[in-house]
Scaffold this motif. Structure first.
Motif, PDB file in Angstrom:
ATOM      1  N   GLY A  15      23.364 -10.113   3.593  1.00 24.95           N
ATOM      2  CA  GLY A  15      22.964  -9.422   4.812  1.00 24.95           C
ATOM      3  C   GLY A  15      21.841  -8.427   4.632  1.00 24.95           C
ATOM      4  O   GLY A  15      21.572  -7.631   5.526  1.00 24.95           O
ATOM      5  N   TYR A  16      21.146  -8.451   3.493  1.00 22.24           N
ATOM      6  CA  TYR A  16      20.067  -7.501   3.231  1.00 22.24           C
ATOM      7  C   TYR A  16      18.755  -7.988   3.856  1.00 22.24           C
ATOM      8  O   TYR A  16      18.550  -9.185   4.020  1.00 22.24           O
ATOM      9  CB  TYR A  16      19.857  -7.318   1.721  1.00 22.24           C
ATOM     10  N   PRO A  17      17.826  -7.054   4.138  1.00 17.83           N
ATOM     11  CA  PRO A  17      16.507  -7.479   4.623  1.00 17.83           C
ATOM     12  C   PRO A  17      15.796  -8.306   3.542  1.00 17.83           C
ATOM     13  O   PRO A  17      16.013  -8.081   2.347  1.00 17.83           O
ATOM     14  CB  PRO A  17      15.763  -6.164   4.865  1.00 17.83           C
ATOM     15  N   PRO A  18      14.945  -9.242   3.938  1.00 20.03           N
ATOM     16  CA  PRO A  18      14.179 -10.017   2.947  1.00 20.03           C
ATOM     17  C   PRO A  18      13.309  -9.098   2.096  1.00 20.03           C
ATOM     18  O   PRO A  18      12.774  -8.099   2.594  1.00 20.03           O
ATOM     19  CB  PRO A  18      13.311 -10.943   3.797  1.00 20.03           C
ATOM     20  N   ILE A  19      13.155  -9.446   0.836  1.00 21.64           N
ATOM     21  CA  ILE A  19      12.344  -8.663  -0.111  1.00 21.64           C
ATOM     22  C   ILE A  19      11.227  -9.545  -0.635  1.00 21.64           C
ATOM     23  O   ILE A  19      11.445 -10.703  -1.001  1.00 21.64           O
ATOM     24  CB  ILE A  19      13.208  -8.172  -1.298  1.00 21.64           C
ATOM     25  N   GLN A  20      10.026  -8.974  -0.676  1.00 19.17           N
ATOM     26  CA  GLN A  20       8.877  -9.663  -1.254  1.00 19.17           C
ATOM     27  C   GLN A  20       8.814  -9.380  -2.746  1.00 19.17           C
ATOM     28  O   GLN A  20       8.797  -8.217  -3.159  1.00 19.17           O
ATOM     29  CB  GLN A  20       7.578  -9.195  -0.579  1.00 19.17           C
TER      30      GLN A  20
ATOM     31  N   VAL B  45       9.756   3.452  -7.453  1.00 18.75           N
ATOM     32  CA  VAL B  45       9.580   2.720  -6.194  1.00 18.75           C
ATOM     33  C   VAL B  45       9.298   1.238  -6.416  1.00 18.75           C
ATOM     34  O   VAL B  45       9.188   0.479  -5.459  1.00 18.75           O
ATOM     35  CB  VAL B  45       8.485   3.339  -5.302  1.00 18.75           C
ATOM     36  N   VAL B  46       9.178   0.829  -7.670  1.00 17.66           N
ATOM     37  CA  VAL B  46       8.920  -0.569  -8.017  1.00 17.66           C
ATOM     38  C   VAL B  46       9.993  -1.004  -9.001  1.00 17.66           C
ATOM     39  O   VAL B  46      10.338  -0.262  -9.919  1.00 17.66           O
ATOM     40  CB  VAL B  46       7.530  -0.729  -8.688  1.00 17.66           C
ATOM     41  N   TRP B  47      10.545  -2.216  -8.798  1.00 16.16           N
ATOM     42  CA  TRP B  47      11.514  -2.719  -9.765  1.00 16.16           C
ATOM     43  C   TRP B  47      11.213  -4.149 -10.131  1.00 16.16           C
ATOM     44  O   TRP B  47      10.514  -4.858  -9.419  1.00 16.16           O
ATOM     45  CB  TRP B  47      12.954  -2.565  -9.267  1.00 16.16           C
TER      46      TRP B  47
ATOM     47  N   TYR C 137      10.246  -0.618  -2.922  1.00 17.76           N
ATOM     48  CA  TYR C 137      11.088   0.004  -1.902  1.00 17.76           C
ATOM     49  C   TYR C 137      10.216   0.256  -0.678  1.00 17.76           C
ATOM     50  O   TYR C 137       9.272   1.044  -0.729  1.00 17.76           O
ATOM     51  CB  TYR C 137      11.702   1.312  -2.411  1.00 17.76           C
ATOM     52  N   THR C 138      10.533  -0.410   0.415  1.00 16.34           N
ATOM     53  CA  THR C 138       9.673  -0.358   1.591  1.00 16.34           C
ATOM     54  C   THR C 138       9.759   0.956   2.366  1.00 16.34           C
ATOM     55  O   THR C 138       8.984   1.167   3.288  1.00 16.34           O
ATOM     56  CB  THR C 138       9.971  -1.550   2.527  1.00 16.34           C
TER      57      THR C 138
ATOM     58  N   ARG D  39       0.834  -1.203   0.000  1.00 17.48           N
ATOM     59  CA  ARG D  39       0.000   0.000   0.000  1.00 17.48           C
ATOM     60  C   ARG D  39       0.867   1.252   0.000  1.00 17.48           C
ATOM     61  O   ARG D  39       1.944   1.265   0.574  1.00 17.48           O
ATOM     62  CB  ARG D  39      -0.859   0.062   1.265  1.00 17.48           C
ATOM     63  N   ILE D  40       0.314   2.284  -0.607  1.00 17.03           N
ATOM     64  CA  ILE D  40       0.833   3.634  -0.426  1.00 17.03           C
ATOM     65  C   ILE D  40      -0.318   4.408   0.192  1.00 17.03           C
ATOM     66  O   ILE D  40      -1.368   4.587  -0.447  1.00 17.03           O
ATOM     67  CB  ILE D  40       1.293   4.270  -1.754  1.00 17.03           C
ATOM     68  N   GLY D  41      -0.154   4.788   1.450  1.00 19.55           N
ATOM     69  CA  GLY D  41      -1.272   5.367   2.185  1.00 19.55           C
ATOM     70  C   GLY D  41      -2.361   4.321   2.289  1.00 19.55           C
ATOM     71  O   GLY D  41      -2.118   3.175   2.656  1.00 19.55           O
TER      72      GLY D  41
END
Length: 124
Positions: free
Chosen positions: A46-51, A93-95, A114-115, A27-29
């Motif tokens: 070492g990166y955070p998990p990505i959905q 913001v989306v890749w 991008y969270t 969601r955005i807002g």
């Protein structure tokens, strides 16, 4: 795109991809951008998990292709999207990796967010 020699994930730079299980909502807002039960969780070093969410489960009417492209030596060439909402847009913001390297082939046809700009909730 430039041709690069892919790096292979291994003990020094592990990458795993697994079905997330459960529901993932982006969601955005208050605007839902994506809603799926078919997400993949990519864990890289070492990166955070990505959905990674199937593009089919994203509201594509909100996406506009960007001219931005980047390269990851482990995943390949990424293309980006802007998200356009009535209240304004968010750039790049989306890749997606349209043709990911073989080691991460399951993420083809998926996008990530991008969270820091998009609220991605697992188990929503």
């Amino acid at each position: 795109m430039t041709t690069h020699e892919p790096k292979i994930p291994g003990p020094d730079h592990p990458i795993t991809i697994e079905p997330t299980g459960g529901r993932v909502v982006a969601r955005i807002g208050s605007q839902v951008v994506a809603d799926t039960t078919r997400a993949l969780t990519l864990r890289e070093a070492g990166y955070p998990p990505i959905q990674y969410i199937p593009l089919d489960d994203v509201d594509q009417s909100l996406l506009t292709a960007s001219d931005t492209h980047t390269h990851c030596p482990y995943k390949g060439d990424a293309s980006y999207y802007h998200v356009t909402l009535p209240a304004g847009g968010r750039a790049d913001v989306v890749w997606t990796y349209r043709e990911p390297y073989e080691a991460v082939a399951p993420i083809a046809g998926h996008v990530a967010f991008y969270t820091d700009h998009v609220d991605v909730q697992v188990g929503a």
